[in-house]
Design a protein around this motif. Structure first.
Motif, PDB file in Angstrom:
ATOM      1  N   TYR A  31      36.641 -36.508  34.397  1.00 18.57           N
ATOM      2  CA  TYR A  31      37.492 -36.038  35.680  1.00 18.57           C
ATOM      3  C   TYR A  31      37.244 -37.963  36.546  1.00 18.57           C
ATOM      4  O   TYR A  31      37.543 -37.641  37.467  1.00 18.57           O
ATOM      5  CB  TYR A  31      35.456 -36.002  36.701  1.00 18.57           C
ATOM      6  N   TYR A  32      37.052 -38.137  36.052  1.00 19.31           N
ATOM      7  CA  TYR A  32      37.333 -40.234  35.792  1.00 19.31           C
ATOM      8  C   TYR A  32      38.613 -40.241  36.246  1.00 19.31           C
ATOM      9  O   TYR A  32      39.288 -40.797  37.014  1.00 19.31           O
ATOM     10  CB  TYR A  32      36.201 -41.480  35.764  1.00 19.31           C
ATOM     11  N   LYS A  33      39.077 -40.277  35.290  1.00 22.56           N
ATOM     12  CA  LYS A  33      40.401 -40.609  35.351  1.00 22.56           C
ATOM     13  C   LYS A  33      41.921 -39.191  36.235  1.00 22.56           C
ATOM     14  O   LYS A  33      42.417 -40.378  36.664  1.00 22.56           O
ATOM     15  CB  LYS A  33      41.308 -39.846  33.782  1.00 22.56           C
ATOM     16  N   VAL A  34      40.950 -38.464  36.660  1.00 31.28           N
ATOM     17  CA  VAL A  34      41.788 -37.792  37.866  1.00 31.28           C
ATOM     18  C   VAL A  34      41.653 -37.781  38.093  1.00 31.28           C
ATOM     19  O   VAL A  34      42.579 -38.396  39.794  1.00 31.28           O
ATOM     20  CB  VAL A  34      41.635 -35.940  37.193  1.00 31.28           C
ATOM     21  N   LYS A  39      43.392 -40.651  43.409  1.00 30.11           N
ATOM     22  CA  LYS A  39      42.646 -41.539  45.074  1.00 30.11           C
ATOM     23  C   LYS A  39      44.232 -42.989  44.733  1.00 30.11           C
ATOM     24  O   LYS A  39      44.840 -43.167  46.023  1.00 30.11           O
ATOM     25  CB  LYS A  39      42.189 -42.209  44.358  1.00 30.11           C
ATOM     26  N   ASP A  40      44.440 -42.831  43.714  1.00 31.36           N
ATOM     27  CA  ASP A  40      46.528 -43.473  43.962  1.00 31.36           C
ATOM     28  C   ASP A  40      47.341 -42.697  43.986  1.00 31.36           C
ATOM     29  O   ASP A  40      48.378 -43.780  44.960  1.00 31.36           O
ATOM     30  CB  ASP A  40      46.636 -44.094  41.747  1.00 31.36           C
ATOM     31  N   MET A  41      47.599 -42.026  43.659  1.00 29.84           N
ATOM     32  CA  MET A  41      48.470 -41.022  45.076  1.00 29.84           C
ATOM     33  C   MET A  41      48.510 -40.471  45.962  1.00 29.84           C
ATOM     34  O   MET A  41      49.608 -40.745  46.611  1.00 29.84           O
ATOM     35  CB  MET A  41      48.818 -39.203  44.249  1.00 29.84           C
ATOM     36  N   SER A  42      47.575 -41.104  46.397  1.00 29.81           N
ATOM     37  CA  SER A  42      47.396 -40.127  47.682  1.00 29.81           C
ATOM     38  C   SER A  42      47.576 -41.205  49.231  1.00 29.81           C
ATOM     39  O   SER A  42      47.177 -42.737  48.257  1.00 29.81           O
ATOM     40  CB  SER A  42      45.693 -39.692  48.007  1.00 29.81           C
ATOM     41  N   ILE A  50      38.159 -38.502  48.348  1.00 29.86           N
ATOM     42  CA  ILE A  50      38.134 -37.679  46.524  1.00 29.86           C
ATOM     43  C   ILE A  50      37.352 -37.986  46.044  1.00 29.86           C
ATOM     44  O   ILE A  50      37.273 -39.583  45.700  1.00 29.86           O
ATOM     45  CB  ILE A  50      39.669 -38.043  45.891  1.00 29.86           C
ATOM     46  N   ASN A  51      35.978 -37.199  46.167  1.00 33.92           N
ATOM     47  CA  ASN A  51      35.233 -37.714  45.182  1.00 33.92           C
ATOM     48  C   ASN A  51      34.347 -36.518  44.072  1.00 33.92           C
ATOM     49  O   ASN A  51      34.748 -35.348  44.387  1.00 33.92           O
ATOM     50  CB  ASN A  51      33.967 -38.353  45.953  1.00 33.92           C
ATOM     51  N   ALA A  70      43.323 -33.488  50.512  1.00 33.06           N
ATOM     52  CA  ALA A  70      42.999 -34.506  49.786  1.00 33.06           C
ATOM     53  C   ALA A  70      43.620 -33.887  48.485  1.00 33.06           C
ATOM     54  O   ALA A  70      44.155 -33.749  47.215  1.00 33.06           O
ATOM     55  CB  ALA A  70      42.532 -35.180  49.087  1.00 33.06           C
ATOM     56  N   VAL A  71      43.449 -32.470  48.331  1.00 31.44           N
ATOM     57  CA  VAL A  71      43.515 -31.567  47.243  1.00 31.44           C
ATOM     58  C   VAL A  71      44.675 -31.968  46.585  1.00 31.44           C
ATOM     59  O   VAL A  71      45.110 -31.191  45.206  1.00 31.44           O
ATOM     60  CB  VAL A  71      42.903 -29.704  47.714  1.00 31.44           C
ATOM     61  N   ARG A  72      46.051 -31.446  46.693  1.00 28.37           N
ATOM     62  CA  ARG A  72      47.633 -31.302  46.710  1.00 28.37           C
ATOM     63  C   ARG A  72      47.639 -32.518  45.527  1.00 28.37           C
ATOM     64  O   ARG A  72      47.581 -33.021  44.739  1.00 28.37           O
ATOM     65  CB  ARG A  72      48.078 -30.360  47.236  1.00 28.37           C
TER      66      ARG A  72
END
Length: 109
Positions: A31-34, A39-42, A50-51, A70-72
Motif C-alpha cells: 500500500y505504501y509503495k502504491v 502521489k508521484d504520478m498525480s 491519496i491516503n 485521484a482514483v486513476r
C-alpha cells in the motif's frame, strides 16, 4: 534429491509465499509503495488526496481515503506494481481495484 522431495519443497515454498503475501506487514508495504507512486504520478494539488490508513485493531483492514479524481493514478500505480507482488498480494490488489471500480461506477449512476 528425488523428484518427490523437490516437488514437496517447492510446494512448501509456494504455500509459504502465499501466506506471507497476505501478512498485514506485506500489505502495508505494498500500500505504501502504491500510494507513493500514485502521489508521484498525480498533479501536486491531488497528491494530498491519496491516503491509506491501516486499522489498529484489525491490521488486515486498510481504509483507502482517495479523491475520485485521484482514483486513476492509484489504479495505474497498482498496475505498475502487480508484476513485482507475490501472487496472493497481487490477487488482493486486483480485488481492491475491482471494488474501487465498482464504487466509481455506482457514483456515476
Amino acid at each position: 534429491m528425488t523428484i518427490t522431495n523437490h516437488l514437496m519443497k517447492r510446494f512448501a515454498t509456494d504455500v509459504t509465499n502465499l501466506q506471507e503475501g497476505l501478512h498485514p506487514e506485506n500489505l502495508a508495504f505494498w500500500y505504501y509503495k502504491v500510494i507513493q507512486e500514485a502521489k508521484d504520478m498525480s498533479p501536486p494539488w491531488l497528491a494530498d488526496k491519496i491516503n491509506v490508513r491501516q486499522d489498529q485493531v484489525l491490521p488486515m483492514k486498510f481504509n483507502l481515503d482517495i479523491s475520485k479524481r485521484a482514483v486513476r493514478y492509484f489504479m495505474m500505480a497498482v498496475d505498475n506494481n502487480l508484476g513485482s507482488m507475490p501472487n496472493s498480494t497481487k490477487m488482493y490488489f486486483l480485488k481492491v481495484q475491482e471494488t474501487l471500480s465498482d464504487e466509481m461506477d455506482k457514483s456515476l449512476v
